[in-house]
Design a protein around this motif. Structure first.
Motif, PDB file in Angstrom:
ATOM      1  N   CYS A 127      15.751  24.123  29.173  1.00  0.00           N
ATOM      2  CA  CYS A 127      14.430  24.046  28.538  1.00  0.00           C
ATOM      3  C   CYS A 127      13.564  25.209  28.988  1.00  0.00           C
ATOM      4  O   CYS A 127      13.462  25.512  30.179  1.00  0.00           O
ATOM      5  N   PHE A 169       5.350  12.964  21.397  1.00  0.00           N
ATOM      6  CA  PHE A 169       5.040  13.628  22.678  1.00  0.00           C
ATOM      7  C   PHE A 169       6.290  14.405  23.090  1.00  0.00           C
ATOM      8  O   PHE A 169       6.991  14.034  24.018  1.00  0.00           O
ATOM      9  N   MET A 170       6.552  15.480  22.363  1.00  0.00           N
ATOM     10  CA  MET A 170       7.756  16.276  22.634  1.00  0.00           C
ATOM     11  C   MET A 170       7.421  17.742  22.833  1.00  0.00           C
ATOM     12  O   MET A 170       8.276  18.616  22.734  1.00  0.00           O
ATOM     13  N   GLY A 171       6.127  18.023  23.065  1.00  0.00           N
ATOM     14  CA  GLY A 171       5.748  19.396  23.367  1.00  0.00           C
ATOM     15  C   GLY A 171       5.946  19.659  24.849  1.00  0.00           C
ATOM     16  O   GLY A 171       6.891  19.149  25.455  1.00  0.00           O
ATOM     17  N   PRO A 175       5.606  13.267  29.439  1.00  0.00           N
ATOM     18  CA  PRO A 175       4.514  12.315  29.241  1.00  0.00           C
ATOM     19  C   PRO A 175       4.513  11.176  30.242  1.00  0.00           C
ATOM     20  O   PRO A 175       3.449  10.691  30.634  1.00  0.00           O
ATOM     21  N   SER A 205       8.541  10.692  24.341  1.00  0.00           N
ATOM     22  CA  SER A 205       9.873  11.158  24.717  1.00  0.00           C
ATOM     23  C   SER A 205       9.913  11.381  26.221  1.00  0.00           C
ATOM     24  O   SER A 205       9.042  12.044  26.781  1.00  0.00           O
ATOM     25  N   SER A 207      12.397  12.166  29.864  1.00  0.00           N
ATOM     26  CA  SER A 207      13.668  12.573  30.451  1.00  0.00           C
ATOM     27  C   SER A 207      14.247  11.430  31.292  1.00  0.00           C
ATOM     28  O   SER A 207      15.333  11.561  31.839  1.00  0.00           O
ATOM     29  N   HIS A 229      21.290  13.904  26.927  1.00  0.00           N
ATOM     30  CA  HIS A 229      21.960  15.209  27.102  1.00  0.00           C
ATOM     31  C   HIS A 229      23.293  15.172  27.827  1.00  0.00           C
ATOM     32  O   HIS A 229      24.079  16.117  27.726  1.00  0.00           O
ATOM     33  N   GLU A 270      18.096  11.548  22.629  1.00  0.00           N
ATOM     34  CA  GLU A 270      18.207  12.954  22.242  1.00  0.00           C
ATOM     35  C   GLU A 270      19.330  13.609  23.048  1.00  0.00           C
ATOM     36  O   GLU A 270      19.484  13.360  24.249  1.00  0.00           O
ATOM     37  N   VAL A 272      21.017  17.418  23.396  1.00  0.00           N
ATOM     38  CA  VAL A 272      21.051  18.827  23.014  1.00  0.00           C
ATOM     39  C   VAL A 272      22.508  19.313  23.065  1.00  0.00           C
ATOM     40  O   VAL A 272      23.244  18.996  24.001  1.00  0.00           O
ATOM     41  N   PRO A 302      20.739  20.866  17.962  1.00  0.00           N
ATOM     42  CA  PRO A 302      21.369  22.166  18.246  1.00  0.00           C
ATOM     43  C   PRO A 302      20.506  22.903  19.270  1.00  0.00           C
ATOM     44  O   PRO A 302      19.283  22.957  19.119  1.00  0.00           O
ATOM     45  N   ASN A 304      18.354  25.435  21.163  1.00  0.00           N
ATOM     46  CA  ASN A 304      17.579  26.616  20.770  1.00  0.00           C
ATOM     47  C   ASN A 304      17.603  27.617  21.913  1.00  0.00           C
ATOM     48  O   ASN A 304      16.984  27.377  22.946  1.00  0.00           O
ATOM     49  N   CYS A 347      12.154  23.196  19.425  1.00  0.00           N
ATOM     50  CA  CYS A 347      12.208  22.604  20.762  1.00  0.00           C
ATOM     51  C   CYS A 347      12.581  23.609  21.822  1.00  0.00           C
ATOM     52  O   CYS A 347      13.477  24.403  21.638  1.00  0.00           O
ATOM     53  N   GLY A 348      11.950  23.518  22.953  1.00  0.00           N
ATOM     54  CA  GLY A 348      12.323  24.344  24.094  1.00  0.00           C
ATOM     55  C   GLY A 348      11.791  25.754  23.996  1.00  0.00           C
ATOM     56  O   GLY A 348      11.933  26.549  24.915  1.00  0.00           O
TER      57      GLY A 348
HETATM   58  N1  SAH Z   1       9.831  15.875  28.836  1.00  0.00           N
HETATM   59  C1  SAH Z   1      10.067  15.100  27.669  1.00  0.00           C
HETATM   60  C2  SAH Z   1       9.454  15.652  26.406  1.00  0.00           C
HETATM   61  C3  SAH Z   1       9.538  17.144  26.141  1.00  0.00           C
HETATM   62  S1  SAH Z   1      11.061  17.858  25.680  1.00  0.00           S
HETATM   63  C4  SAH Z   1      11.553  14.882  27.506  1.00  0.00           C
HETATM   64  O1  SAH Z   1      12.327  15.436  28.298  1.00  0.00           O
HETATM   65  O2  SAH Z   1      11.950  14.126  26.641  1.00  0.00           O
HETATM   66  C5  SAH Z   1      11.359  17.351  24.022  1.00  0.00           C
HETATM   67  C6  SAH Z   1      12.849  17.425  23.661  1.00  0.00           C
HETATM   68  O3  SAH Z   1      13.276  18.784  23.454  1.00  0.00           O
HETATM   69  C7  SAH Z   1      13.725  16.879  24.768  1.00  0.00           C
HETATM   70  O4  SAH Z   1      14.744  16.066  24.256  1.00  0.00           O
HETATM   71  C8  SAH Z   1      14.279  18.138  25.355  1.00  0.00           C
HETATM   72  O5  SAH Z   1      15.404  17.868  26.093  1.00  0.00           O
HETATM   73  C9  SAH Z   1      14.484  19.008  24.140  1.00  0.00           C
HETATM   74  N2  SAH Z   1      14.681  20.433  24.444  1.00  0.00           N
HETATM   75  C10 SAH Z   1      14.136  21.143  25.441  1.00  0.00           C
HETATM   76  N3  SAH Z   1      14.562  22.415  25.436  1.00  0.00           N
HETATM   77  C11 SAH Z   1      15.412  22.541  24.390  1.00  0.00           C
HETATM   78  C12 SAH Z   1      16.161  23.632  23.837  1.00  0.00           C
HETATM   79  N4  SAH Z   1      16.124  24.851  24.356  1.00  0.00           N
HETATM   80  N5  SAH Z   1      16.905  23.380  22.740  1.00  0.00           N
HETATM   81  C13 SAH Z   1      16.917  22.150  22.178  1.00  0.00           C
HETATM   82  N6  SAH Z   1      16.248  21.093  22.656  1.00  0.00           N
HETATM   83  C14 SAH Z   1      15.489  21.272  23.749  1.00  0.00           C
END
Ligand code: SAH
Length: 380
Positions: A127, A169-171, A175, A205, A207, A229, A270, A272, A302, A304, A347-348
């Motif tokens: 991330c 809440f995925m920025g 959270p 969302s 971890s 993951h 989720e 990745v 997928p 990023n 994402c990410g």
């Molecule tokens: N901290 C929270 C919310 C933010 S991340 C969490 O972990 O859920 C939001 C989502 O984007 C998470 O599932 C995270 O694992 C994913 N994510 C983060 N970096 C990424 C990347 N480079 N490519 C794809 N998904 C990613």
């Protein structure tokens, strides 16, 4: 679980107070508690933050609010629109810290992805936000402020009266490491006098901060997404290091507690897709075993890529094979489409590293787009 907001530290800001907090504050000011509903309606529904315009409040109250509780909003530093209409903003809070927010329009919905912290402490290895480390929690005010601002700007751009139909809440940030501010903010999003979003349309969302997942099960009926993951501890310890503290067996217990509290719900897991890391048949089987019997859906994302990472995205046929394996076991599994790629909104890719921030904001200023450049147009 109490709602902690520093009501004594002036100036008070109303944006992030849920209805009960607002009513309590009004009572402490010698006002009637039902004013909370009126205020929420003005601010969150009608998008009015100038107290002078709130004509059903007395002049005295309006003046008092203006002096005691001026409304502060995050400031737009960058406003970018991708070819697929995904829109990303870089926002400044408290005059220095930057966060990102993304609007992802679809046929029947508009999803707003918001941040809960400046940076992130969790150090997930794939991330990009992790690279900037943790700066601070956002206040409930700054969290709701993102939604207020997005709704305001999208209305101006012709996306209709209710452009934001879903909030995730995925920025930036985790959270569930900021529950004192995230929970009241979520209350405002779901309040009929606030943004009126149904609980199916607000997603937190995590971890896997299991103690806070338990708090959520007791306190807040929202949709839950869990960033899985990996379905074995050895690999998840590396990808999502908080797994070392709250391993998979504890995570699954917390998931079951949530599903017991809200039996009609499912959890979105989720996952990745990282080439050669977590995308083999063995990994798919582990996911199937882990989620067996659970009311779960899986979202394959997928990967990023971003500068400086060694991870790569799994090949498309590998992702589809993984999906098919999960589906064959009865697990509903989607592959997430990548959106807003041309503006790094996926994402990410939210925010670069903090060391680069000064340079970045200097170059960004030139590209800042004025809101009125986007003439109102009918989007849906
Ligand atoms: N901290 C929270 C919310 C933010 S991340 C969490 O972990 O859920 C939001 C989502 O984007 C998470 O599932 C995270 O694992 C994913 N994510 C983060 N970096 C990424 C990347 N480079 N490519 C794809 N998904 C990613």
């Amino acid at each position: 679980m109490t709602d902690v907001v520093e009501l004594n530290s002036p100036p008070v800001s109303l944006l992030g107070m849920n209805r009960r907090m607002l009513a309590d504050w009004l009572v402490s000011q010698g006002e009637k508690p039902f004013r909370a509903q009126q205020l929420m309606q003005w601010v969150h529904q009608r998008g009015v933050i100038d107290y002078a315009q709130m004509t059903d409040l007395s002049k005295v109250l309006r003046a008092k609010l203006a002096s005691l509780a001026p409304i502060r909003l995050p400031e737009v530093k960058v406003d970018q629109i991708a070819d697929d209409d995904t829109r990303k903003w870089l926002l400044e809070v408290d005059g220095g810290n930057a966060i990102e927010m993304v609007f992802i329009p679809d046929k029947n919905r508009g999803t707003l992805c918001i941040s809960s912290q400046v940076g992130c402490a969790l150090a997930c290895t794939f991330c990009m936000t992790a690279r900037q480390g943790f700066n601070r929690n956002l206040t409930s005010d700054e969290i709701v402020g993102q939604v207020w601002l997005a709704q305001h700007l999208l209305r101006l751009a012709g996306w209709g009266e209710k452009p934001v139909t879903n909030v995730v809440f995925m920025g930036m940030g985790e959270p569930l490491l900021n529950v004192n501010h995230v929970f009241p903010a979520a209350d405002v999003l779901m309040d009929d006098w606030g943004y009126g979003l149904s609980k199916n349309r607000v997603t937190i969302s995590t971890s896997g901060v299991t103690p806070a997942m338990d708090m959520l099960s007791e306190r807040l009926d929202v949709s839950l997404a869990v960033s899985l993951h990996a379905a074995n501890d050895t690999l998840r310890d590396v990808l999502v290091p908080i797994n070392q503290k709250y391993p998979l067996n504890e995570l699954m217990v917390a998931c079951r507690r949530y599903l017991q509290a809200y039996p009609k719900r499912h959890i979105m897991f989720e996952y990745v897709m990282l080439k050669g890391i977590n995308d083999s048949t063995k990994h798919a089987k582990e996911v199937i075993t882990l989620l067996q019997g659970l009311s779960a859906k899986v979202n394959l994302i997928p990967f990023n890529p971003f500068p400086g990472t060694d991870y790569q995205t799994s090949a498309w046929d590998v992702i589809l094979a993984f999906q098919n394996r999960l589906m064959a076991s009865g697990l509903q599994t989607n592959v997430r489409r990548t959106r807003g790629e041309d503006i790094d909104a996926a994402c990410g890719q939210l925010a670069g590293d903090v060391a680069d921030r000064t340079k970045r904001s200097a170059s960004i200023r030139q590209t800042t787009v004025k809101f009125d450049r986007h003439a109102p147009r009918d989007k849906r």
